[in-house]
Design a protein around this motif. Structure first.
Motif, PDB file in Angstrom:
ATOM      1  N   GLY A 245     -48.270 -20.658 -69.304  1.00  0.00           N
ATOM      2  CA  GLY A 245     -49.647 -20.509 -69.759  1.00  0.00           C
ATOM      3  C   GLY A 245     -50.481 -19.721 -68.776  1.00  0.00           C
ATOM      4  N   PHE A 246     -50.223 -19.934 -67.499  1.00  0.00           N
ATOM      5  CA  PHE A 246     -50.969 -19.252 -66.438  1.00  0.00           C
ATOM      6  C   PHE A 246     -50.809 -17.739 -66.556  1.00  0.00           C
ATOM      7  N   ASN A 247     -49.549 -17.291 -66.628  1.00  0.00           N
ATOM      8  CA  ASN A 247     -49.288 -15.852 -66.704  1.00  0.00           C
ATOM      9  C   ASN A 247     -49.378 -15.312 -68.123  1.00  0.00           C
ATOM     10  N   GLY A 248     -48.794 -16.038 -69.077  1.00  0.00           N
ATOM     11  CA  GLY A 248     -48.812 -15.564 -70.453  1.00  0.00           C
ATOM     12  C   GLY A 248     -50.210 -15.490 -71.030  1.00  0.00           C
ATOM     13  N   GLY A 249     -51.021 -16.497 -70.753  1.00  0.00           N
ATOM     14  CA  GLY A 249     -52.396 -16.478 -71.243  1.00  0.00           C
ATOM     15  C   GLY A 249     -53.222 -15.362 -70.659  1.00  0.00           C
ATOM     16  N   SER A 250     -52.834 -14.891 -69.481  1.00  0.00           N
ATOM     17  CA  SER A 250     -53.583 -13.829 -68.819  1.00  0.00           C
ATOM     18  C   SER A 250     -53.387 -12.462 -69.465  1.00  0.00           C
ATOM     19  N   GLN A 251     -52.522 -12.401 -70.475  1.00  0.00           N
ATOM     20  CA  GLN A 251     -52.474 -11.188 -71.307  1.00  0.00           C
ATOM     21  C   GLN A 251     -53.822 -10.992 -72.001  1.00  0.00           C
ATOM     22  N   LEU A 252     -54.526 -12.098 -72.265  1.00  0.00           N
ATOM     23  CA  LEU A 252     -55.888 -12.110 -72.816  1.00  0.00           C
ATOM     24  C   LEU A 252     -55.989 -11.524 -74.222  1.00  0.00           C
ATOM     25  N   ALA A 253     -54.871 -11.397 -74.889  1.00  0.00           N
ATOM     26  CA  ALA A 253     -54.911 -10.892 -76.266  1.00  0.00           C
ATOM     27  C   ALA A 253     -53.612 -11.242 -76.970  1.00  0.00           C
ATOM     28  N   MET A 254     -53.705 -11.647 -78.238  1.00  0.00           N
ATOM     29  CA  MET A 254     -52.512 -11.919 -79.034  1.00  0.00           C
ATOM     30  C   MET A 254     -52.771 -11.515 -80.484  1.00  0.00           C
ATOM     31  N   GLY A 255     -53.562 -10.443 -80.648  1.00  0.00           N
ATOM     32  CA  GLY A 255     -53.949 -10.026 -81.981  1.00  0.00           C
ATOM     33  C   GLY A 255     -53.103  -8.927 -82.576  1.00  0.00           C
ATOM     34  N   THR A 256     -52.115  -8.417 -81.825  1.00  0.00           N
ATOM     35  CA  THR A 256     -51.262  -7.362 -82.331  1.00  0.00           C
ATOM     36  C   THR A 256     -49.808  -7.663 -81.999  1.00  0.00           C
ATOM     37  N   ILE A 257     -48.908  -6.936 -82.642  1.00  0.00           N
ATOM     38  CA  ILE A 257     -47.484  -7.078 -82.349  1.00  0.00           C
ATOM     39  C   ILE A 257     -47.216  -6.744 -80.887  1.00  0.00           C
ATOM     40  N   GLY A 258     -47.875  -5.690 -80.392  1.00  0.00           N
ATOM     41  CA  GLY A 258     -47.700  -5.297 -79.001  1.00  0.00           C
ATOM     42  C   GLY A 258     -48.119  -6.382 -78.032  1.00  0.00           C
ATOM     43  N   ASP A 259     -49.231  -7.062 -78.329  1.00  0.00           N
ATOM     44  CA  ASP A 259     -49.700  -8.146 -77.459  1.00  0.00           C
ATOM     45  C   ASP A 259     -48.697  -9.290 -77.416  1.00  0.00           C
ATOM     46  N   VAL A 260     -48.182  -9.672 -78.570  1.00  0.00           N
ATOM     47  CA  VAL A 260     -47.227 -10.774 -78.624  1.00  0.00           C
ATOM     48  C   VAL A 260     -45.945 -10.397 -77.899  1.00  0.00           C
ATOM     49  N   ALA A 261     -45.510  -9.152 -78.056  1.00  0.00           N
ATOM     50  CA  ALA A 261     -44.322  -8.696 -77.341  1.00  0.00           C
ATOM     51  C   ALA A 261     -44.552  -8.745 -75.828  1.00  0.00           C
ATOM     52  N   ASP A 262     -45.763  -8.374 -75.398  1.00  0.00           N
ATOM     53  CA  ASP A 262     -46.084  -8.428 -73.968  1.00  0.00           C
ATOM     54  C   ASP A 262     -46.065  -9.864 -73.447  1.00  0.00           C
ATOM     55  N   VAL A 263     -46.604 -10.787 -74.229  1.00  0.00           N
ATOM     56  CA  VAL A 263     -46.590 -12.192 -73.806  1.00  0.00           C
ATOM     57  C   VAL A 263     -45.149 -12.676 -73.632  1.00  0.00           C
ATOM     58  N   SER A 264     -44.287 -12.277 -74.537  1.00  0.00           N
ATOM     59  CA  SER A 264     -42.888 -12.701 -74.431  1.00  0.00           C
ATOM     60  C   SER A 264     -42.230 -12.108 -73.187  1.00  0.00           C
ATOM     61  N   ARG A 265     -42.555 -10.874 -72.849  1.00  0.00           N
ATOM     62  CA  ARG A 265     -42.019 -10.262 -71.629  1.00  0.00           C
ATOM     63  C   ARG A 265     -42.544 -10.982 -70.386  1.00  0.00           C
ATOM     64  N   ILE A 266     -43.795 -11.361 -70.429  1.00  0.00           N
ATOM     65  CA  ILE A 266     -44.380 -12.098 -69.309  1.00  0.00           C
ATOM     66  C   ILE A 266     -43.663 -13.431 -69.117  1.00  0.00           C
ATOM     67  N   PHE A 267     -43.388 -14.125 -70.216  1.00  0.00           N
ATOM     68  CA  PHE A 267     -42.654 -15.395 -70.129  1.00  0.00           C
ATOM     69  C   PHE A 267     -41.288 -15.177 -69.481  1.00  0.00           C
ATOM     70  N   ALA A 268     -40.579 -14.162 -69.948  1.00  0.00           N
ATOM     71  CA  ALA A 268     -39.233 -13.917 -69.438  1.00  0.00           C
ATOM     72  C   ALA A 268     -39.252 -13.551 -67.953  1.00  0.00           C
ATOM     73  N   ASN A 269     -40.181 -12.697 -67.552  1.00  0.00           N
ATOM     74  CA  ASN A 269     -40.279 -12.300 -66.146  1.00  0.00           C
ATOM     75  C   ASN A 269     -40.698 -13.467 -65.259  1.00  0.00           C
ATOM     76  N   THR A 270     -41.620 -14.275 -65.759  1.00  0.00           N
ATOM     77  CA  THR A 270     -42.073 -15.447 -65.001  1.00  0.00           C
ATOM     78  C   THR A 270     -40.913 -16.398 -64.743  1.00  0.00           C
TER      79      THR A 270
END
Length: 442
Positions: A256-281
């Motif tokens: 939540g700390f890192n994934g939430g800091s994407q600060l956006a989940m309104g597009t496919i690109g945003d959701v893909a970025d959140v998933s990458r953040i989870f994996a890297n974290t």
């Protein structure tokens, strides 16, 4: 017959939902304004409660790493500091961190005013924030403020008085953290200069580490921590099972700390970025733990569980400044260096006679420096020089102001318990109750 009925119901449900789905997209097929607003708000809320759960992680980690005679004190400090942070960030902190948003009518209002965060049923275009609900944004940002205070608690364990510590928490969460965080996340001078800190390796973790360092210097080491010839004496914690549980809770909360800091989940690109953040974290945490696992075996001849736990946390801190841009391989290497940092800086602190009970300074300050600096490796928009400027600017500010605050509190209220109280334990001296009364004498 059952399968056929379910299939028919699915078709009918899909048909019923078709108009709603159409409304959720604009003419180009992109998510509509309200859909993006809803999902970004949901990201803030889910990220926020995961970061809140980190408060439980800090409490369990500290309860496990202090001696049994001080456990109740640590648990009291942790629930109290979070509650104080919540109030101070509302009254003062948010306004210092985001001055342009403080007086927005309808959700913050003047100090001590009882206001709702948003009118019920308001459309996104009518709110203070056009990308998420104001309440979710405030809730998410508050959790970072409270985390900064949690870092300080463990370092100063087993010898600091309760109320003087909480007095410092008021200063830290109401003023110190919001001011330095405004330099970056509030659109201040560091943001304009090109400093980059995605989720807070410096703004949260190193800041908490610098405050802890100042407190440890003013407070001094625990009785018996260092012998007359200056050698460090091991003081085992009371419950490594709790410490391990706390580490896993923190690991979970970090998504939540890192994934939430994407600060956006309104597009496919945003959701893909959140998933990458989870994996890297996750990769960085795992690599930090494995690095500490191997290095303690090689260095000391046996694996040190407390180092492995802190290695995982150091890996998490290291990736927090930039969890999106690195590849999985890069994230793994970044986390591994974080784990190595813990193994070799804990003894360095002991040589300097800085008593850090839980290892928060190596994990949050030193690994925070590494994570902030290495941002430029994977992020073309950052420079190594500016990363160092930002880190040390925030570090000097937090350390100096914290040192002054601790010194004033020490002069006015006293900071440390008496020698007798420290030997007998803070649970009875400060709290009048014990976490493990069945083991008490008499």
């Amino acid at each position: 017959m059952r399968q056929k009925t379910l299939t028919s119901l699915s078709v009918l449900a899909a048909a019923a939902l078709t108009p709603s789905l159409a409304l959720a997209q604009d003419a180009s097929g992109a998510p509509g304004e309200q859909t993006a607003y809803i999902f970004t708000t949901l990201l803030f809320l889910m990220g926020g409660f995961l970061v809140f759960w980190m408060a439980a992680g800090f409490a369990m980690l500290e309860a496990g790493l202090v001696r049994s005679k001080n456990v109740t004190m640590q648990l009291t400090k942790n629930i109290s500091l979070f509650s104080i942070a919540a109030i101070m960030y509302y009254l003062v902190g948010f306004g210092l961190m985001y001055p342009g948003d403080w007086w927005i009518e309808g959700w913050m209002g003047p100090i001590f005013a009882v206001t709702s965060l948003e009118p019920v049923g308001v459309a996104p275009a009518d709110t203070a924030l056009d990308y998420a609900s104001a309440g979710s944004d405030f809730f998410f940002q508050l959790m970072f403020c409270a985390t900064t205070a949690s870092i300080v608690s463990g370092t100063l364990a087993e010898r600091i008085k309760l109320w003087p510590f909480l007095a410092f928490v008021v200063v830290l969460t109401g003023f110190i953290y919001p001011i330095e965080a405004s330099w970056q996340w509030g659109g201040g001078w560091l943001a304009e200069a090109g400093f980059s800190d995605f989720a807070g390796s410096t703004l949260v973790h190193a800041a908490g580490g610098f405050a802890a360092l100042a407190g440890a210097i003013v407070l001094g080491p625990r009785i018996g921590k260092y012998s007359k010839d200056g050698k460090a004496q091991a003081i085992p914690g009371s419950n490594l099972a709790l410490a391990t549980l706390g580490t896993f809770i923190l690991w979970l909360g970090w998504f939540g700390f890192n994934g939430g800091s994407q600060l956006a989940m309104g597009t496919i690109g945003d959701v893909a970025d959140v998933s990458r953040i989870f994996a890297n974290t996750n990769a960085a945490a795992a690599a930090g733990a494995v690095a500490a696992l191997i290095l303690t075996q090689v260095t000391y001849g046996k694996v040190d569980l407390t180092m492995v736990l802190n290695g995982a946390l150091a890996g998490l801190v290291s990736i927090t400044a930039e969890p999106l841009a690195p590849s999985l391989t890069e994230a793994t290497l970044i986390g591994a260096v974080g784990g190595a940092i813990v193994v070799y800086t804990v003894p360095l602190l002991d040589k300097l006679k800085i008593d850090d009970v839980v290892g928060a300074i190596p994990v949050h300050l030193i690994a925070g420096l590494w994570g902030t600096f290495i941002v430029a490796w994977s992020n073309d928009g950052a420079s190594y020089g500016m990363q160092l400027v930002g880190f040390f600017s925030i570090g000097i500010f937090v350390f100096v102001v914290s040192f002054i605050a601790f010194s004033i509190i020490k002069a006015v209220m006293g900071l440390r318990v008496s020698e007798e109280e420290e030997i007998n334990g803070l649970d009875m001296a400060e709290m009048g109750m014990e976490a493990y009364p069945e083991f008490s004498k008499g």
